[in-house]
Design a protein around this motif. Sequence first.
Motif, PDB file in Angstrom:
ATOM      1  N   TRP A   1       0.842  -1.189   0.000  1.00 32.49           N
ATOM      2  CA  TRP A   1       0.000   0.000   0.000  1.00 32.49           C
ATOM      3  C   TRP A   1       0.878   1.239   0.000  1.00 32.49           C
ATOM      4  CZ3 TRP A   1      -0.498  -4.295   2.971  1.00 32.49           C
ATOM      5  CH2 TRP A   1      -1.691  -5.027   2.846  1.00 32.49           C
ATOM      6  N   GLY A   2       0.338   2.330  -0.532  1.00 31.42           N
ATOM      7  CA  GLY A   2       1.104   3.565  -0.557  1.00 31.42           C
ATOM      8  C   GLY A   2       0.212   4.776  -0.465  1.00 31.42           C
ATOM      9  N   ALA A   3       0.828   5.905  -0.142  1.00 39.05           N
ATOM     10  CA  ALA A   3       0.107   7.172  -0.074  1.00 39.05           C
ATOM     11  C   ALA A   3       1.086   8.320  -0.237  1.00 39.05           C
ATOM     12  CB  ALA A   3      -0.630   7.309   1.261  1.00 39.05           C
ATOM     13  N   VAL A   4       0.598   9.395  -0.827  1.00 47.29           N
ATOM     14  CA  VAL A   4       1.319  10.664  -0.911  1.00 47.29           C
ATOM     15  C   VAL A   4       0.370  11.746  -0.420  1.00 47.29           C
ATOM     16  CG1 VAL A   4       2.310  12.380  -2.473  1.00 47.29           C
ATOM     17  CG2 VAL A   4       2.864   9.959  -2.765  1.00 47.29           C
ATOM     18  N   LEU A   5       0.851  12.613   0.435  1.00 47.96           N
ATOM     19  CA  LEU A   5       0.020  13.658   1.016  1.00 47.96           C
ATOM     20  C   LEU A   5      -0.648  14.482  -0.078  1.00 47.96           C
ATOM     21  CD1 LEU A   5      -0.852  15.112   3.643  1.00 47.96           C
ATOM     22  CD2 LEU A   5       1.133  16.612   3.338  1.00 47.96           C
ATOM     23  N   GLY A   6      -1.979  14.551  -0.020  1.00 47.64           N
ATOM     24  CA  GLY A   6      -2.740  15.321  -0.992  1.00 47.64           C
ATOM     25  C   GLY A   6      -3.001  14.624  -2.303  1.00 47.64           C
ATOM     26  N   ALA A   7      -2.461  13.416  -2.475  1.00 46.74           N
ATOM     27  CA  ALA A   7      -2.606  12.703  -3.747  1.00 46.74           C
ATOM     28  C   ALA A   7      -3.309  11.364  -3.594  1.00 46.74           C
ATOM     29  CB  ALA A   7      -1.236  12.500  -4.401  1.00 46.74           C
ATOM     30  N   GLY A   8      -3.830  11.069  -2.406  1.00 48.12           N
ATOM     31  CA  GLY A   8      -4.578   9.839  -2.210  1.00 48.12           C
ATOM     32  C   GLY A   8      -3.727   8.678  -1.748  1.00 48.12           C
ATOM     33  N   SER A   9      -4.401   7.544  -1.539  1.00 48.01           N
ATOM     34  CA  SER A   9      -3.720   6.307  -1.156  1.00 48.01           C
ATOM     35  C   SER A   9      -4.239   5.174  -2.022  1.00 48.01           C
ATOM     36  CB  SER A   9      -3.932   6.005   0.333  1.00 48.01           C
ATOM     37  OG  SER A   9      -5.296   5.819   0.649  1.00 48.01           O
ATOM     38  N   TRP A  10      -3.493   4.091  -2.049  1.00 53.34           N
ATOM     39  CA  TRP A  10      -3.798   3.016  -2.984  1.00 53.34           C
ATOM     40  C   TRP A  10      -3.181   1.702  -2.508  1.00 53.34           C
ATOM     41  CZ3 TRP A  10      -1.090   7.504  -4.125  1.00 53.34           C
ATOM     42  CH2 TRP A  10       0.302   7.388  -4.055  1.00 53.34           C
ATOM     43  N   ARG A  11      -3.704   0.633  -3.110  1.00 52.06           N
ATOM     44  CA  ARG A  11      -3.078  -0.690  -3.022  1.00 52.06           C
ATOM     45  C   ARG A  11      -2.456  -0.976  -4.386  1.00 52.06           C
ATOM     46  NH1 ARG A  11      -7.258  -3.197  -2.480  1.00 52.06           N
ATOM     47  NH2 ARG A  11      -7.575  -4.029  -4.573  1.00 52.06           N
ATOM     48  N   HIS A  12      -1.233  -1.449  -4.374  1.00 49.35           N
ATOM     49  CA  HIS A  12      -0.578  -1.800  -5.632  1.00 49.35           C
ATOM     50  C   HIS A  12      -1.058  -3.174  -6.105  1.00 49.35           C
ATOM     51  CE1 HIS A  12       2.435   1.396  -6.123  1.00 49.35           C
ATOM     52  NE2 HIS A  12       2.482   1.429  -4.800  1.00 49.35           N
ATOM     53  N   GLU A  13      -1.393  -3.256  -7.354  1.00 52.70           N
ATOM     54  CA  GLU A  13      -1.649  -4.533  -8.021  1.00 52.70           C
ATOM     55  C   GLU A  13      -0.808  -4.549  -9.284  1.00 52.70           C
ATOM     56  OE1 GLU A  13      -5.765  -5.377  -8.600  1.00 52.70           O
ATOM     57  OE2 GLU A  13      -6.169  -5.565  -6.447  1.00 52.70           O
ATOM     58  N   GLY A  14       0.413  -5.058  -9.153  1.00 52.56           N
ATOM     59  CA  GLY A  14       1.360  -4.988 -10.256  1.00 52.56           C
ATOM     60  C   GLY A  14       1.689  -3.543 -10.555  1.00 52.56           C
ATOM     61  N   ASP A  15       1.498  -3.147 -11.811  1.00 51.46           N
ATOM     62  CA  ASP A  15       1.773  -1.764 -12.203  1.00 51.46           C
ATOM     63  C   ASP A  15       0.581  -0.844 -11.968  1.00 51.46           C
ATOM     64  OD1 ASP A  15       4.326  -2.448 -13.034  1.00 51.46           O
ATOM     65  OD2 ASP A  15       3.666  -2.934 -15.072  1.00 51.46           O
TER      66      ASP A  15
ATOM     67  N   LYS B   1      -2.442   1.026  -9.643  1.00 46.33           N
ATOM     68  CA  LYS B   1      -2.746   1.526  -8.311  1.00 46.33           C
ATOM     69  C   LYS B   1      -4.261   1.535  -8.143  1.00 46.33           C
ATOM     70  CE  LYS B   1       1.254   4.636  -7.858  1.00 46.33           C
ATOM     71  NZ  LYS B   1       1.664   6.067  -7.741  1.00 46.33           N
ATOM     72  N   VAL B   2      -4.741   0.729  -7.196  1.00 40.86           N
ATOM     73  CA  VAL B   2      -6.167   0.680  -6.904  1.00 40.86           C
ATOM     74  C   VAL B   2      -6.443   1.682  -5.788  1.00 40.86           C
ATOM     75  CG1 VAL B   2      -8.085  -0.765  -6.138  1.00 40.86           C
ATOM     76  CG2 VAL B   2      -6.271  -1.742  -7.575  1.00 40.86           C
ATOM     77  N   ARG B   3      -7.161   2.748  -6.106  1.00 40.00           N
ATOM     78  CA  ARG B   3      -7.401   3.815  -5.136  1.00 40.00           C
ATOM     79  C   ARG B   3      -8.245   3.312  -3.970  1.00 40.00           C
ATOM     80  NH1 ARG B   3      -6.320   9.234  -5.642  1.00 40.00           N
ATOM     81  NH2 ARG B   3      -4.646   9.528  -7.138  1.00 40.00           N
ATOM     82  N   LEU B   4      -7.931   3.803  -2.782  1.00 43.41           N
ATOM     83  CA  LEU B   4      -8.655   3.445  -1.574  1.00 43.41           C
ATOM     84  C   LEU B   4      -9.552   4.609  -1.158  1.00 43.41           C
ATOM     85  CD1 LEU B   4      -5.714   1.846   0.443  1.00 43.41           C
ATOM     86  CD2 LEU B   4      -7.325   0.719  -1.108  1.00 43.41           C
ATOM     87  N   ALA B   5     -10.761   4.287  -0.720  1.00 36.95           N
ATOM     88  CA  ALA B   5     -11.704   5.308  -0.272  1.00 36.95           C
ATOM     89  C   ALA B   5     -12.508   4.761   0.891  1.00 36.95           C
ATOM     90  CB  ALA B   5     -12.633   5.723  -1.408  1.00 36.95           C
TER      91      ALA B   5
END
Length: 263
Positions: free
Chosen positions: A126-140, A142-146
Amino acid sequence: MSHDLYELARQVGLEASAFVRTNRPSGRVDVAATKSSATDVVTELDRACERLIRERIFAARPDDGFIGEEGDDIVGTTGVDWVVDPIDGTVNFVHGIPSYAVSIAARRDGAVVAGHVVNIATGLEWGAVLGAGSWRHEGDQKVRLAAPQPPPLAQAIIATGFNYVPEIRARQSAAVAKLLPHIADIRRIGSAALELCALAEGQYDAYVEQGLHVWDRAAAGLVATEAGFIVTGLDGEPDERMVMAAHPDATAEYFDLVRACGF
């Protein structure tokens, strides 16, 4: 720049995860030392993993600061420091329970701006950048998390954890006992980083834990926040005294309940 910090965190996190996965022996892992209590354990792979992370980060950014669970803090000159837990969920790691993670966050002037978490045993990340959302990686991809709309509190699943010091754990268990009649149930993974990422996925409805250090929560806290959850402390910023999190529509009722239960 925050995206560049994220890419470095991810690159190093994946290398560190592969290092631990490759070098973990079969069966139970030997304990090298303990910290706050006899059950708060450290392994040699914890230490080796943190050394690897530190070396890779300083090779790329030699003037940054570094805060790690297993080593001495380093003060940098750039305003950027790295907050690292080489194996979050060490007890799971020791016992072979497949929920332990590398957690790497970058802070700029004290604020977390990028974070990456990878479950070493499964490879989920999983990853996140401030102000740019968070996501789960699935290969290449990024599945956005909400954050999903929360259920009524009586139907909520709450993630939590317990301190390693017996006297503190006794107080926490009493608070959880008061909480249970008001919710559907509790769950515990044994890794704060993975619990906060699971919250961001919508697998839990809320979260509460005491005794977390900054390296336990920095990266995953950003993942949850950028997914839309409110992550806070008892009376301000999350800290060792308290980390609690919920959907904005549930915070008033849930946070009041946490306080009333005596956490």
